[in-house]
Design a protein around this motif. Structure first.
Motif, PDB file in Angstrom:
ATOM      1  N   VAL A  86      -8.523  -4.513  -5.111  1.00 49.61           N
ATOM      2  CA  VAL A  86      -8.809  -3.573  -3.933  1.00 49.61           C
ATOM      3  C   VAL A  86      -7.923  -4.157  -2.774  1.00 49.61           C
ATOM      4  CG1 VAL A  86     -10.598  -3.535  -2.226  1.00 49.61           C
ATOM      5  CG2 VAL A  86     -11.181  -3.639  -4.658  1.00 49.61           C
ATOM      6  N   ILE A  87      -7.209  -3.438  -2.042  1.00 46.75           N
ATOM      7  CA  ILE A  87      -6.400  -3.539  -0.858  1.00 46.75           C
ATOM      8  C   ILE A  87      -7.035  -3.076   0.194  1.00 46.75           C
ATOM      9  CG2 ILE A  87      -4.313  -3.428   0.126  1.00 46.75           C
ATOM     10  CD1 ILE A  87      -4.068  -3.047  -3.406  1.00 46.75           C
ATOM     11  N   THR A  88      -7.348  -3.707   1.464  1.00 50.03           N
ATOM     12  CA  THR A  88      -7.946  -3.148   2.539  1.00 50.03           C
ATOM     13  C   THR A  88      -7.114  -3.348   3.871  1.00 50.03           C
ATOM     14  OG1 THR A  88      -8.938  -4.998   3.349  1.00 50.03           O
ATOM     15  CG2 THR A  88     -10.334  -3.649   1.886  1.00 50.03           C
ATOM     16  N   THR A  89      -6.864  -2.446   4.464  1.00 49.95           N
ATOM     17  CA  THR A  89      -6.334  -2.356   6.005  1.00 49.95           C
ATOM     18  C   THR A  89      -7.285  -1.804   6.858  1.00 49.95           C
ATOM     19  OG1 THR A  89      -5.286   0.120   5.948  1.00 49.95           O
ATOM     20  CG2 THR A  89      -4.121  -1.770   4.805  1.00 49.95           C
ATOM     21  N   PRO A 113       0.198 -10.030   4.261  1.00 50.92           N
ATOM     22  CA  PRO A 113       1.009 -10.097   5.541  1.00 50.92           C
ATOM     23  C   PRO A 113       0.721  -9.141   6.425  1.00 50.92           C
ATOM     24  CG  PRO A 113       2.038  -9.138   3.888  1.00 50.92           C
ATOM     25  CD  PRO A 113       0.847  -9.624   3.180  1.00 50.92           C
ATOM     26  N   ARG A 114       0.624  -9.463   7.801  1.00 50.48           N
ATOM     27  CA  ARG A 114       0.183  -8.346   8.905  1.00 50.48           C
ATOM     28  C   ARG A 114       1.526  -8.099   9.784  1.00 50.48           C
ATOM     29  NH1 ARG A 114      -5.867  -8.726  10.458  1.00 50.48           N
ATOM     30  NH2 ARG A 114      -6.607  -9.371   8.309  1.00 50.48           N
ATOM     31  N   ASP A 115       2.442  -8.813   9.735  1.00 46.70           N
ATOM     32  CA  ASP A 115       3.454  -8.711  10.883  1.00 46.70           C
ATOM     33  C   ASP A 115       4.579  -7.915  10.398  1.00 46.70           C
ATOM     34  OD1 ASP A 115       4.061 -10.742   9.189  1.00 46.70           O
ATOM     35  OD2 ASP A 115       4.816 -11.951  10.817  1.00 46.70           O
ATOM     36  N   LEU A 116       4.536  -7.351   9.220  1.00 47.94           N
ATOM     37  CA  LEU A 116       6.019  -6.796   8.672  1.00 47.94           C
ATOM     38  C   LEU A 116       5.567  -5.096   8.742  1.00 47.94           C
ATOM     39  CD1 LEU A 116       5.954  -8.843   5.381  1.00 47.94           C
ATOM     40  CD2 LEU A 116       7.284  -9.403   7.393  1.00 47.94           C
ATOM     41  N   ASP A 117       7.033  -4.530   8.503  1.00 51.34           N
ATOM     42  CA  ASP A 117       6.629  -3.044   8.716  1.00 51.34           C
ATOM     43  C   ASP A 117       6.180  -2.631   7.219  1.00 51.34           C
ATOM     44  OD1 ASP A 117       8.858  -2.679   6.309  1.00 51.34           O
ATOM     45  OD2 ASP A 117      10.135  -3.143   7.845  1.00 51.34           O
ATOM     46  N   GLY A 118       5.809  -1.361   7.038  1.00 58.96           N
ATOM     47  CA  GLY A 118       4.949  -0.568   5.840  1.00 58.96           C
ATOM     48  C   GLY A 118       5.803  -1.035   4.613  1.00 58.96           C
ATOM     49  N   SER A 119       6.941  -0.917   4.306  1.00 54.16           N
ATOM     50  CA  SER A 119       7.647  -1.205   3.317  1.00 54.16           C
ATOM     51  C   SER A 119       7.729  -2.662   2.855  1.00 54.16           C
ATOM     52  CB  SER A 119       8.770  -0.440   3.408  1.00 54.16           C
ATOM     53  OG  SER A 119       9.630  -0.610   2.102  1.00 54.16           O
ATOM     54  N   THR A 121       5.568  -4.977   3.968  1.00 53.04           N
ATOM     55  CA  THR A 121       4.360  -5.228   3.524  1.00 53.04           C
ATOM     56  C   THR A 121       3.960  -4.943   2.156  1.00 53.04           C
ATOM     57  OG1 THR A 121       3.643  -5.159   5.948  1.00 53.04           O
ATOM     58  CG2 THR A 121       1.705  -4.986   4.284  1.00 53.04           C
ATOM     59  N   ALA A 122       4.163  -3.573   1.776  1.00 49.64           N
ATOM     60  CA  ALA A 122       4.012  -3.284   0.475  1.00 49.64           C
ATOM     61  C   ALA A 122       4.459  -4.053  -0.690  1.00 49.64           C
ATOM     62  CB  ALA A 122       4.325  -1.724   0.422  1.00 49.64           C
ATOM     63  N   ALA A 123       5.895  -4.389  -0.545  1.00 54.98           N
ATOM     64  CA  ALA A 123       6.459  -5.348  -1.437  1.00 54.98           C
ATOM     65  C   ALA A 123       5.825  -6.548  -1.335  1.00 54.98           C
ATOM     66  CB  ALA A 123       8.039  -5.307  -0.884  1.00 54.98           C
ATOM     67  N   ALA A 124       5.313  -7.178  -0.455  1.00 50.51           N
ATOM     68  CA  ALA A 124       4.852  -8.380  -0.352  1.00 50.51           C
ATOM     69  C   ALA A 124       3.443  -8.583  -1.262  1.00 50.51           C
ATOM     70  CB  ALA A 124       4.683  -8.964   1.141  1.00 50.51           C
ATOM     71  N   VAL A 125       2.751  -7.314  -0.903  1.00 48.20           N
ATOM     72  CA  VAL A 125       1.312  -7.212  -1.545  1.00 48.20           C
ATOM     73  C   VAL A 125       1.578  -7.152  -2.874  1.00 48.20           C
ATOM     74  CG1 VAL A 125      -0.560  -5.340  -2.055  1.00 48.20           C
ATOM     75  CG2 VAL A 125       0.038  -6.243   0.360  1.00 48.20           C
ATOM     76  N   LEU A 126       2.420  -6.184  -3.493  1.00 51.24           N
ATOM     77  CA  LEU A 126       2.774  -6.224  -4.943  1.00 51.24           C
ATOM     78  C   LEU A 126       3.093  -7.506  -5.368  1.00 51.24           C
ATOM     79  CD1 LEU A 126       2.094  -3.278  -4.663  1.00 51.24           C
ATOM     80  CD2 LEU A 126       4.176  -2.972  -6.262  1.00 51.24           C
ATOM     81  N   GLY A 127       3.808  -8.419  -4.800  1.00 51.39           N
ATOM     82  CA  GLY A 127       4.037  -9.736  -5.218  1.00 51.39           C
ATOM     83  C   GLY A 127       2.957 -10.505  -5.361  1.00 51.39           C
ATOM     84  N   LEU A 128       2.001 -10.438  -4.129  1.00 50.32           N
ATOM     85  CA  LEU A 128       0.984 -11.094  -4.523  1.00 50.32           C
ATOM     86  C   LEU A 128      -0.150 -10.769  -5.576  1.00 50.32           C
ATOM     87  CD1 LEU A 128      -0.203 -10.986  -0.585  1.00 50.32           C
ATOM     88  CD2 LEU A 128       0.381 -13.059  -1.835  1.00 50.32           C
ATOM     89  N   LEU A 129      -0.080  -9.514  -5.744  1.00 49.68           N
ATOM     90  CA  LEU A 129      -0.864  -8.899  -7.168  1.00 49.68           C
ATOM     91  C   LEU A 129      -0.083  -9.283  -8.254  1.00 49.68           C
ATOM     92  CD1 LEU A 129      -1.682  -5.220  -5.611  1.00 49.68           C
ATOM     93  CD2 LEU A 129      -3.193  -7.299  -5.802  1.00 49.68           C
ATOM     94  N   ARG A 130       0.989  -9.430  -8.435  1.00 48.88           N
ATOM     95  CA  ARG A 130       1.636  -9.886  -9.786  1.00 48.88           C
ATOM     96  C   ARG A 130       1.226 -11.388  -9.943  1.00 48.88           C
ATOM     97  NH1 ARG A 130       6.083  -5.981  -8.230  1.00 48.88           N
ATOM     98  NH2 ARG A 130       5.737  -4.338  -9.636  1.00 48.88           N
ATOM     99  N   ASP A 131       1.169 -12.161  -8.780  1.00 51.00           N
ATOM    100  CA  ASP A 131       0.673 -13.698  -8.937  1.00 51.00           C
ATOM    101  C   ASP A 131      -0.640 -14.050  -8.904  1.00 51.00           C
ATOM    102  OD1 ASP A 131       3.708 -13.985  -8.907  1.00 51.00           O
ATOM    103  OD2 ASP A 131       3.639 -14.678  -6.724  1.00 51.00           O
ATOM    104  N   ALA A 132      -1.467 -12.976  -8.829  1.00 56.29           N
ATOM    105  CA  ALA A 132      -2.983 -13.329  -8.699  1.00 56.29           C
ATOM    106  C   ALA A 132      -3.651 -13.321  -9.611  1.00 56.29           C
ATOM    107  CB  ALA A 132      -3.520 -12.068  -7.671  1.00 56.29           C
ATOM    108  N   ALA A 133      -4.776 -13.805  -9.830  1.00 58.22           N
ATOM    109  CA  ALA A 133      -5.567 -14.136 -10.950  1.00 58.22           C
ATOM    110  C   ALA A 133      -6.513 -12.578 -11.051  1.00 58.22           C
ATOM    111  CB  ALA A 133      -6.550 -15.250 -10.955  1.00 58.22           C
ATOM    112  N   ALA A 134      -7.430 -12.615 -11.716  1.00 56.39           N
ATOM    113  CA  ALA A 134      -8.319 -11.362 -11.821  1.00 56.39           C
ATOM    114  C   ALA A 134      -8.943 -10.857 -10.391  1.00 56.39           C
ATOM    115  CB  ALA A 134      -9.058 -11.070 -12.870  1.00 56.39           C
ATOM    116  N   ASP A 135      -9.116  -9.645 -10.513  1.00 56.39           N
ATOM    117  CA  ASP A 135     -10.103  -9.497  -9.283  1.00 56.39           C
ATOM    118  C   ASP A 135      -9.592  -9.984  -7.880  1.00 56.39           C
ATOM    119  OD1 ASP A 135     -11.686  -8.484 -11.251  1.00 56.39           O
ATOM    120  OD2 ASP A 135     -13.351  -9.918 -11.311  1.00 56.39           O
TER     121      ASP A 135
END
Length: 140
Positions: A86-89, A113-119, A121-135
């Motif tokens: 789940v990703i929420t904004t 991250p909250r202070d980056l432009d959309g692109s 931010t999206a790249a950072a989120v995918l990095g977080l997801l790839r490193d995240a555990a389940a759920d």
């Protein structure tokens, strides 16, 4: 976390960073449920995600102002086989984690991250997801 064949629920996915996250999830092979208060924006994003040859659906819901829309999102995610992330904004931590509890077995809140432009931010989120555990529940 391998994103291919996962279902990502993106709240606020119709515009801005949420839109960019949806597109990147699709390019990574994940299916996406785009949730937004603006039905047209949600459908436009879902249509763009489908160009990556993955499944994408739109759902009009406003979790920030409508207290029972979280049940609507949870029901739709269950209909699609269940959410994997789940990703929420635009939601507070309590609301985001509450949604995560409805959608995931053992949700873990991950601040994004909250202070980056959309692109970026999206790249950072995918990095977080790839490193995240389940759920993971990523809060933007």
């Amino acid at each position: 976390m391998l994103l291919r064949w996962k279902l990502g629920v993106v709240v606020g996915g119709g515009v801005g960073a949420g839109h960019e996250v949806c597109l990147r999830l699709g390019r990574s092979g994940a299916s996406v449920l785009v949730v937004d208060a603006d039905a047209a924006a949600a459908e436009a994003t879902a249509a763009e995600v489908r160009r990556s040859r993955v499944s994408a659906w739109s759902l009009q819901a406003d979790l920030a102002t409508e207290p029972h829309d979280d049940q609507l999102v949870a029901g739709r995610a269950r209909d699609l086989g269940g959410a994997d992330l789940v990703i929420t904004t635009g939601l507070g931590a309590r609301t985001a984690l509450g949604l995560g509890r409805l959608l995931l077995d053992d949700p873990v809140l991950v601040p994004g991250p909250r202070d980056l432009d959309g692109s970026r931010t999206a790249a950072a989120v995918l990095g977080l997801l790839r490193d995240a555990a389940a759920d993971p529940v990523v809060l933007l």
